[in-house]
Scaffold this active site. Structure first.
Site, PDB file in Angstrom:
ATOM      1  N   ASP A   1      -2.778   1.866 -28.468  1.00 38.52           N
ATOM      2  CA  ASP A   1      -1.842   2.979 -28.346  1.00 38.52           C
ATOM      3  C   ASP A   1      -2.269   4.294 -28.987  1.00 38.52           C
ATOM      4  O   ASP A   1      -2.440   5.292 -28.308  1.00 38.52           O
ATOM      5  CB  ASP A   1      -0.488   2.557 -28.904  1.00 38.52           C
ATOM      6  CG  ASP A   1       0.172   1.553 -27.986  1.00 38.52           C
ATOM      7  OD1 ASP A   1      -0.060   0.348 -28.196  1.00 38.52           O
ATOM      8  OD2 ASP A   1       0.877   1.976 -27.061  1.00 38.52           O
TER       9      ASP A   1
ATOM     10  N   GLU B   1      -0.020  -7.469   7.375  1.00 41.47           N
ATOM     11  CA  GLU B   1       0.759  -6.920   8.493  1.00 41.47           C
ATOM     12  C   GLU B   1       2.012  -6.190   8.019  1.00 41.47           C
ATOM     13  O   GLU B   1       2.482  -5.266   8.682  1.00 41.47           O
ATOM     14  CB  GLU B   1       1.109  -8.036   9.469  1.00 41.47           C
ATOM     15  CG  GLU B   1      -0.118  -8.733  10.066  1.00 41.47           C
ATOM     16  CD  GLU B   1      -0.761  -9.776   9.130  1.00 41.47           C
ATOM     17  OE1 GLU B   1      -0.267  -9.998   8.012  1.00 41.47           O
ATOM     18  OE2 GLU B   1      -1.779 -10.367   9.535  1.00 41.47           O
TER      19      GLU B   1
ATOM     20  N   PRO C   1       0.820  -1.224   0.000  1.00 39.50           N
ATOM     21  CA  PRO C   1       0.000   0.000   0.000  1.00 39.50           C
ATOM     22  C   PRO C   1       0.850   1.269   0.000  1.00 39.50           C
ATOM     23  O   PRO C   1       0.346   2.342  -0.317  1.00 39.50           O
ATOM     24  CB  PRO C   1      -0.805  -0.104   1.301  1.00 39.50           C
ATOM     25  CG  PRO C   1      -0.700  -1.518   1.741  1.00 39.50           C
ATOM     26  CD  PRO C   1       0.592  -2.029   1.202  1.00 39.50           C
TER      27      PRO C   1
ATOM     28  N   ARG D   1      -0.499  -7.753 -21.734  1.00 43.25           N
ATOM     29  CA  ARG D   1      -1.259  -7.368 -22.929  1.00 43.25           C
ATOM     30  C   ARG D   1      -0.566  -6.284 -23.741  1.00 43.25           C
ATOM     31  O   ARG D   1      -0.954  -6.028 -24.885  1.00 43.25           O
ATOM     32  CB  ARG D   1      -2.689  -6.959 -22.560  1.00 43.25           C
ATOM     33  CG  ARG D   1      -2.792  -5.708 -21.728  1.00 43.25           C
ATOM     34  CD  ARG D   1      -4.236  -5.374 -21.411  1.00 43.25           C
ATOM     35  NE  ARG D   1      -4.996  -4.976 -22.588  1.00 43.25           N
ATOM     36  CZ  ARG D   1      -4.852  -3.802 -23.214  1.00 43.25           C
ATOM     37  NH1 ARG D   1      -3.972  -2.926 -22.778  1.00 43.25           N
ATOM     38  NH2 ARG D   1      -5.571  -3.517 -24.271  1.00 43.25           N
TER      39      ARG D   1
HETATM   40  C1  9D3 Z   1      -2.716  -0.572   8.827  1.00 45.20           C
HETATM   41  C2  9D3 Z   1      -1.995   0.066   7.718  1.00 45.20           C
HETATM   42  N1  9D3 Z   1      -2.136  -0.663   6.453  1.00 45.20           N
HETATM   43  C3  9D3 Z   1      -1.407   0.083   5.402  1.00 45.20           C
HETATM   44  C4  9D3 Z   1      -2.312   0.976   4.635  1.00 45.20           C
HETATM   45  C5  9D3 Z   1      -1.575  -2.008   6.590  1.00 45.20           C
HETATM   46  C6  9D3 Z   1      -1.704  -2.847   5.411  1.00 45.20           C
HETATM   47  C7  9D3 Z   1      -2.890  -2.980   4.736  1.00 45.20           C
HETATM   48  C8  9D3 Z   1      -2.999  -3.864   3.656  1.00 45.20           C
HETATM   49  C9  9D3 Z   1      -0.604  -3.585   5.018  1.00 45.20           C
HETATM   50  C10 9D3 Z   1      -0.707  -4.471   3.935  1.00 45.20           C
HETATM   51  C11 9D3 Z   1      -1.912  -4.593   3.294  1.00 45.20           C
HETATM   52  C12 9D3 Z   1      -2.029  -5.592   2.192  1.00 45.20           C
HETATM   53  N2  9D3 Z   1      -2.081  -4.943   0.911  1.00 45.20           N
HETATM   54  C13 9D3 Z   1      -1.171  -5.146  -0.005  1.00 45.20           C
HETATM   55  O1  9D3 Z   1      -0.274  -5.918   0.220  1.00 45.20           O
HETATM   56  C14 9D3 Z   1      -1.235  -4.391  -1.239  1.00 45.20           C
HETATM   57  C15 9D3 Z   1      -2.124  -3.377  -1.682  1.00 45.20           C
HETATM   58  C16 9D3 Z   1      -3.255  -2.761  -1.084  1.00 45.20           C
HETATM   59  O2  9D3 Z   1      -3.704  -3.074   0.026  1.00 45.20           O
HETATM   60  N3  9D3 Z   1      -3.891  -1.781  -1.775  1.00 45.20           N
HETATM   61  C17 9D3 Z   1      -3.493  -1.382  -3.003  1.00 45.20           C
HETATM   62  N4  9D3 Z   1      -2.444  -1.924  -3.606  1.00 45.20           N
HETATM   63  C18 9D3 Z   1      -1.778  -2.910  -2.931  1.00 45.20           C
HETATM   64  S1  9D3 Z   1      -0.442  -3.704  -3.523  1.00 45.20           S
HETATM   65  C19 9D3 Z   1      -0.275  -4.656  -2.193  1.00 45.20           C
END
Ligand code: 9D3
Length: 262
Positions: free
Chosen positions: A200, A147, A119, A185
């Site tokens: 494109d 986590e 995230p 793709r």
């Molecule tokens: C409590 C704080 N969170 C961060 C915003 C913790 C957290 C939430 C979700 C940590 C890891 C995740 C799991 N998400 C992903 O691994 C992830 C993700 C996403 O949650 N949203 C958008 N893109 C991605 S890419 C990987």
């Protein structure tokens, strides 16, 4: 086929040596604690065709296979306290060393990307998909979990930290599917007739216009007359207006610029 790779990676290690001998345009490896998640997603449509045509090879690896301890632990409690578990660095470093021959990103070839899905990453946009499709021949995708993941992975292994959008997933696995789809793709020869024109040259920066097919009237709902009349200049005008209208109502940010092409 334009770019292709032929290489062999042999690493002295206790893990099964994965030898990469490939004649494909792009090699994609996914590291995950849920390999089963990907069992069928890459078996459809453009991705399936690209795999069968040896345009892309996709390999999924279980992070647990790269543990060395008795309990095959992939995560542990966070230093400093807090809820939940953090993905341990050792198995991820071991996996990358096994696949790439080194875990030092300064020693990767210029066309190798190690992507951490999290995230905290930079937003994934069409421009990023293009950048990967054009610049990379080897993409390793590390799927994070809720986590988190030991930051030392990010500090020395990862070349690109990517997020697919502002919502909370339970892990990087669905994001990995999104990345692979958007990139594959775009590979030369991956698009069949279905999508070629739409791509494109047509990047207008607007959302698509509405589409209709037969019947011309369905349950009292009529197809706009302009589409039935065959005046192509008028049809073009109508489509532009509708695309603009749709963009204004759903994606004002695209009209205000600086938010990536579509
Ligand atoms: C409590 C704080 N969170 C961060 C915003 C913790 C957290 C939430 C979700 C940590 C890891 C995740 C799991 N998400 C992903 O691994 C992830 C993700 C996403 O949650 N949203 C958008 N893109 C991605 S890419 C990987």
């Amino acid at each position: 086929m334009s770019a292709w790779s032929l290489r062999s990676v042999l690493v002295a290690s206790e893990f099964p040596v994965i030898e990469v001998v490939s004649a494909v345009a792009m090699n994609i490896d996914i590291l995950t604690i849920f390999p089963e998640f990907f069992r069928e997603v890459f078996d459809f449509g453009i991705i399936r065709r690209a795999r069968l045509a040896d345009i892309v090879a996709i390999n999924v690896h279980d992070i647990r296979e790269f543990t060395t301890d008795k309990h095959r632990m992939v995560d542990d409690r966070p230093f400093g306290g807090g809820d939940g578990m953090v993905l341990k660095p050792e198995p991820i470093f071991a996996a990358i060393e096994n696949l790439l021959g080194t875990s030092d990103r300064n020693k990767f070839t210029a066309r190798t990307k190690v992507v951490l899905l999290s995230p905290q990453g930079r937003p994934f946009k069409q421009a990023v998909a293009k950048e990967f499709a054009v610049d990379a021949e080897r993409i390793l995708i590390i799927c994070g979990r809720y986590e988190g993941i030991d930051e030392r992975v990010n500090e020395t292994l990862v070349t690109d930290e990517i997020s697919i959008g502002d919502y909370v997933l339970s892990g990087g696995e669905p994001a990995a599917v999104v990345l692979v789809d958007a990139i594959v793709r775009l590979l030369p020869e991956a698009l069949g007739s279905e999508t070629s024109a739409e791509n494109d040259s047509f990047s207008s920066g607007l959302l698509d216009y509405p589409h209709y097919t037969r019947p011309a009237e369905f349950r009292g709902m009529k197809v706009p007359n302009v589409l039935l009349e065959g005046n192509h200049a008028e049809i073009e005008k109508w489509r532009k207006a509708k695309a603009l209208e749709k963009t204004r109502s759903n994606r004002m940010d695209l009209l205000e610029g600086e938010n990536g092409e579509m």
